[in-house]
Design an enzyme around this catalytic site. Structure first.
Site, PDB file in Angstrom:
ATOM      1  N   HIS A  32     -99.145  45.950  18.128  1.00 27.88           N
ATOM      2  CA  HIS A  32     -98.729  47.227  18.691  1.00 27.88           C
ATOM      3  C   HIS A  32     -97.850  47.925  17.674  1.00 27.88           C
ATOM      4  CE1 HIS A  32     -97.017  50.117  21.528  1.00 27.88           C
ATOM      5  NE2 HIS A  32     -98.000  49.803  22.352  1.00 27.88           N
ATOM      6  N   ASP A  83    -104.280  46.421  26.291  1.00 26.28           N
ATOM      7  CA  ASP A  83    -105.745  46.442  26.389  1.00 26.28           C
ATOM      8  C   ASP A  83    -106.364  45.059  26.556  1.00 26.28           C
ATOM      9  OD1 ASP A  83    -105.982  49.251  25.976  1.00 26.28           O
ATOM     10  OD2 ASP A  83    -105.504  48.906  23.871  1.00 26.28           O
TER      11      ASP A  83
HETATM   12  C1  LIG Z   1    -102.199  48.331  17.040  1.00 33.05           C
HETATM   13  C2  LIG Z   1    -102.290  48.173  15.533  1.00 33.05           C
HETATM   14  C3  LIG Z   1    -103.041  49.353  14.934  1.00 33.05           C
HETATM   15  C4  LIG Z   1    -100.871  48.128  14.927  1.00 33.05           C
HETATM   16  O1  LIG Z   1    -101.011  47.977  13.540  1.00 33.05           O
HETATM   17  P1  LIG Z   1     -99.740  47.817  12.569  1.00 33.05           P
HETATM   18  O2  LIG Z   1     -98.634  48.720  13.023  1.00 33.05           O
HETATM   19  O3  LIG Z   1    -100.250  47.966  11.184  1.00 33.05           O
HETATM   20  O4  LIG Z   1     -99.313  46.295  12.800  1.00 33.05           O
HETATM   21  P2  LIG Z   1     -98.163  45.470  12.119  1.00 33.05           P
HETATM   22  O5  LIG Z   1     -97.416  46.307  11.132  1.00 33.05           O
HETATM   23  O6  LIG Z   1     -97.387  44.801  13.191  1.00 33.05           O
HETATM   24  O7  LIG Z   1     -98.971  44.353  11.339  1.00 33.05           O
HETATM   25  C5  LIG Z   1     -98.320  43.208  10.842  1.00 33.05           C
HETATM   26  C6  LIG Z   1     -99.359  42.240  10.306  1.00 33.05           C
HETATM   27  O8  LIG Z   1    -100.165  41.753  11.363  1.00 33.05           O
HETATM   28  C7  LIG Z   1    -101.524  42.060  11.101  1.00 33.05           C
HETATM   29  N1  LIG Z   1    -102.137  42.459  12.365  1.00 33.05           N
HETATM   30  C8  LIG Z   1    -101.724  43.438  13.214  1.00 33.05           C
HETATM   31  N2  LIG Z   1    -102.531  43.484  14.281  1.00 33.05           N
HETATM   32  C9  LIG Z   1    -103.459  42.523  14.098  1.00 33.05           C
HETATM   33  C10 LIG Z   1    -104.564  42.095  14.849  1.00 33.05           C
HETATM   34  N3  LIG Z   1    -104.855  42.674  16.008  1.00 33.05           N
HETATM   35  N4  LIG Z   1    -105.311  41.063  14.387  1.00 33.05           N
HETATM   36  C11 LIG Z   1    -105.025  40.461  13.223  1.00 33.05           C
HETATM   37  N5  LIG Z   1    -103.991  40.831  12.443  1.00 33.05           N
HETATM   38  C12 LIG Z   1    -103.226  41.846  12.878  1.00 33.05           C
HETATM   39  C13 LIG Z   1    -101.505  43.225  10.124  1.00 33.05           C
HETATM   40  O9  LIG Z   1    -102.714  43.250   9.377  1.00 33.05           O
HETATM   41  C14 LIG Z   1    -100.320  42.830   9.286  1.00 33.05           C
HETATM   42  O10 LIG Z   1    -100.711  41.769   8.426  1.00 33.05           O
HETATM   43  P3  LIG Z   1    -100.131  41.662   6.931  1.00 33.05           P
HETATM   44  O11 LIG Z   1     -98.644  41.542   7.094  1.00 33.05           O
HETATM   45  O12 LIG Z   1    -100.805  40.429   6.406  1.00 33.05           O
HETATM   46  O13 LIG Z   1    -100.564  42.930   6.273  1.00 33.05           O
HETATM   47  C15 LIG Z   1    -103.004  46.865  15.168  1.00 33.05           C
HETATM   48  O14 LIG Z   1    -102.254  45.790  15.697  1.00 33.05           O
HETATM   49  C16 LIG Z   1    -104.438  46.762  15.642  1.00 33.05           C
HETATM   50  O15 LIG Z   1    -105.334  47.326  15.005  1.00 33.05           O
HETATM   51  N6  LIG Z   1    -104.696  46.015  16.732  1.00 33.05           N
HETATM   52  C17 LIG Z   1    -106.037  45.736  17.201  1.00 33.05           C
HETATM   53  C18 LIG Z   1    -106.646  46.912  17.912  1.00 33.05           C
HETATM   54  C19 LIG Z   1    -105.994  47.172  19.238  1.00 33.05           C
HETATM   55  O16 LIG Z   1    -105.799  46.276  20.020  1.00 33.05           O
HETATM   56  N7  LIG Z   1    -105.682  48.468  19.454  1.00 33.05           N
HETATM   57  C20 LIG Z   1    -105.102  48.909  20.696  1.00 33.05           C
HETATM   58  C21 LIG Z   1    -103.615  49.105  20.579  1.00 33.05           C
HETATM   59  S1  LIG Z   1    -102.888  49.766  22.051  1.00 33.05           S
END
Ligand SMILES: CC(C)(COP(=O)(O)OP(=O)(O)OC[C@H]1O[C@@H](n2cnc3c(N)ncnc32)[C@H](O)[C@@H]1OP(=O)(O)O)[C@@H](O)C(=O)NCCC(=O)NCCS
Length: 147
Positions: A32, A83
């Site tokens: 998130h 979700d």
């Molecule tokens: C929601 C989202 C866009 C947030 O992304 P973000 O702000 O870049 O996330 P973070 O900064 O917390 O990421 C930290 C790390 O966890 C990883 N990460 C975050 N969400 C992840 C996921 N769902 N699966 C695997 N790895 C994930 C990132 O790649 C990052 O890795 P790194 O440090 O090796 O680069 C992302 O978590 C995502 O795409 N989730 C899946 C889709 C989803 O469920 N969307 C609905 C959201 S309401």
């Protein structure tokens, strides 16, 4: 939900999610932009999802999700978002996959409309994290007791 269907059975869940992480894939329903700990809504959805899946005779969805949650928390320190459990709940309720996003959006339409009205009235960028400055300690009457 497409991901849960692809995984199929609880036995396959751990291998599947580990392989996804090894390939640096995003696992749907985790992470998130704002919440760094568990999304408070997820706790309620988890409970309801388990109950619904059990009642619908499809407890394997919940079992798969539990494994995914465990592995994601252990391996990446990531929690599920709103979700994640919504997906299996919609599914056992028989809602077509293509309607998941519209259903989620419907619940937000009144808020979005309010934002449009605010934006038109005072054209400043809306920051959802702004402080609440409205009336405090307001009373609430359940719908059934309203005339
Ligand atoms: C929601 C989202 C866009 C947030 O992304 P973000 O702000 O870049 O996330 P973070 O900064 O917390 O990421 C930290 C790390 O966890 C990883 N990460 C975050 N969400 C992840 C996921 N769902 N699966 C695997 N790895 C994930 C990132 O790649 C990052 O890795 P790194 O440090 O090796 O680069 C992302 O978590 C995502 O795409 N989730 C899946 C889709 C989803 O469920 N969307 C609905 C959201 S309401």
């Amino acid at each position: 939900m497409k991901m849960l269907i692809e995984i199929g059975t609880p036995e396959r869940a751990e291998t599947w999610v580990r392989a996804a992480l090894a390939q640096k894939k995003k696992v749907m329903g985790f992470g998130h932009r704002v919440y760094r700990t568990e999304d408070p809504r997820a706790a309620h959805l988890r409970r309801m999802s388990e109950e619904l899946a059990r009642k619908a005779g499809q407890p394997h969805w919940f079992a798969i999700q539990q494994t995914l949650e465990d592995v994601m928390r252990r391996e990446k320190g990531l929690y599920c978002n709103v979700d994640f459990y919504s997906a299996s709940m919609y599914y056992v309720m028989g809602i077509p996959l293509d309607l998941y996003t519209p259903i989620f959006a419907i619940s937000r339409v009144s808020g979005w409309c309010a934002h449009v009205l605010e934006q038109h009235a005072d054209n400043r960028l809306i920051r959802p994290r702004a402080d609440y400055v409205g009336a405090m300690n307001r009373t609430w009457t359940p719908l059934i007791r309203r005339s």
